[in-house]
Enzyme design. Structure first.
Site, PDB file in Angstrom:
ATOM      1  N   ASP A  98      -3.909  -4.639  -4.617  1.00 17.78           N
ATOM      2  CA  ASP A  98      -2.518  -4.303  -4.912  1.00 17.78           C
ATOM      3  C   ASP A  98      -2.495  -3.748  -6.325  1.00 17.78           C
ATOM      4  O   ASP A  98      -2.829  -4.444  -7.279  1.00 17.78           O
ATOM      5  CB  ASP A  98      -1.612  -5.527  -4.799  1.00 17.78           C
ATOM      6  CG  ASP A  98      -0.143  -5.131  -4.799  1.00 17.78           C
ATOM      7  OD1 ASP A  98       0.173  -4.126  -4.138  1.00 17.78           O
ATOM      8  OD2 ASP A  98       0.662  -5.795  -5.464  1.00 17.78           O
ATOM      9  N   THR A 100      -3.572  -0.109  -6.584  1.00 20.68           N
ATOM     10  CA  THR A 100      -4.713   0.808  -6.498  1.00 20.68           C
ATOM     11  C   THR A 100      -4.640   1.895  -7.566  1.00 20.68           C
ATOM     12  O   THR A 100      -5.670   2.309  -8.112  1.00 20.68           O
ATOM     13  CB  THR A 100      -4.806   1.433  -5.093  1.00 20.68           C
ATOM     14  OG1 THR A 100      -4.925   0.389  -4.127  1.00 20.68           O
ATOM     15  CG2 THR A 100      -6.014   2.342  -4.974  1.00 20.68           C
ATOM     16  N   ASP A 224       2.223  -6.374   0.241  1.00 17.07           N
ATOM     17  CA  ASP A 224       2.452  -6.199  -1.192  1.00 17.07           C
ATOM     18  C   ASP A 224       3.038  -7.444  -1.847  1.00 17.07           C
ATOM     19  O   ASP A 224       2.783  -7.707  -3.024  1.00 17.07           O
ATOM     20  CB  ASP A 224       3.417  -5.028  -1.443  1.00 17.07           C
ATOM     21  CG  ASP A 224       2.856  -3.693  -1.023  1.00 17.07           C
ATOM     22  OD1 ASP A 224       1.698  -3.402  -1.382  1.00 17.07           O
ATOM     23  OD2 ASP A 224       3.571  -2.934  -0.332  1.00 17.07           O
TER      24      ASP A 224
END
Length: 278
Positions: A98, A100, A224
């Site tokens: 999470d 990137t 997420d």
């Protein structure tokens, strides 16, 4: 029939998640300092690296080996163009990296996020920031911790005295970009300031630690924020949908406040984004 999880099983699942997050973190940290191979998922602002794919592949295999009867939802192996097959069964929901974009640009706020749901509710959440050596853990009804330290959110009672986290990388249609700019202006003129760290998992953990008093984000997928949602809730954070209702794991958005009053003030102050997710 609803899934029943005993206290002993809950602790076992938490320990398993920490084990997975530790190994995944080692993979991420090793790759962080190397040259990355980057491709994009549909747009130039949604990158994916070979490390995202390698970590998720390993996690899937490890879960299947330990708990073959459990279900799995992961960012890199899920069809984003169709509704998710989300059931009451025990389901591991994983984001291998999470943040990137942070990973690609060597920004250390990079997280491995892993949550376990039962009856579509989060019961275990683990977020590992391997570059910063921070491990956040939580079990439903048992509080939240960072490297073993119990977390308690802040206690500010007014939005105007709050630091607000608002991620500006929401879907970049012209309407949404205009909405971002309008909301940024409102936040920076009516609060103590705005922060963004490029990862919803980290944003939730920042709320749990009391480093910010309000947070809102749009355009999310369940991986997420599934782990961060529980970590924040168990630290005392008020979690809801930006419109004021209950937060929906499949709803692509989340709003938090250190108190319900602060959360509702933020909801009333901002213009809500138009989301187009399956």
């Amino acid at each position: 029939m609803s899934v029943q999880v005993s206290p002993e099983e809950l602790e076992e699942y938490r320990d398993f998640a920490v084990e997975v997050a530790t190994k995944a973190g080692e993979m991420i940290k090793k790759a962080f300092y190397k040259t990355k191979t980057v491709t994009n998922k549909g747009s130039g602002v949604d990158p994916v690296t070979e490390t995202d794919k390698a970590v998720e592949k390993w996690v899937i295999g490890f879960i299947k080996e330990r708990y073959p009867e459990h279900r799995f939802i992961g960012e890199e192996t899920t069809d984003l163009d169709a509704p998710f097959d989300f059931r009451d069964d025990l389901t591991w929901i994983v984001d291998p990296i999470d943040g990137t974009n942070n990973f690609v640009h060597n920004v250390p706020e990079v997280a491995f996020s892993m949550g376990l749901t039962a009856n579509k509710k989060v019961i275990v959440g683990v977020v590992n920031l391997p570059v910063l050596d921070l491990m956040y853990t939580s079990m439903k009804g048992h509080g939240s911790y960072c490297n073993g330290r119990k977390l308690v959110t802040g206690s500010v009672e007014e939005l105007k005295k709050s630091i607000v986290i608002y991620d500006t990388s929401v879907l970049r249609t012209p309407w949404n970009v205009d909405t971002v700019l309008k909301n940024v202006r409102n936040i920076i003129t009516k609060t103590h300031g705005l922060r963004t760290y490029g990862t919803a998992a980290v944003h939730c953990c920042k709320m749990a630690e009391g480093h910010a008093q309000a947070f809102v984000e749009y355009g999310l997928y369940c991986w997420d924020f599934v782990a961060g949602l529980l970590i924040a809730q168990e630290a005392g954070v008020h979690v809801m949908d930006p419109d004021g209702g209950p937060c929906d794991l499949m709803g692509h958005r989340i709003l938090m406040g250190c108190t319900a009053k602060v959360a509702n003030e933020l909801s009333a102050m901002i213009t809500h984004h138009k989301m187009h997710r399956p």
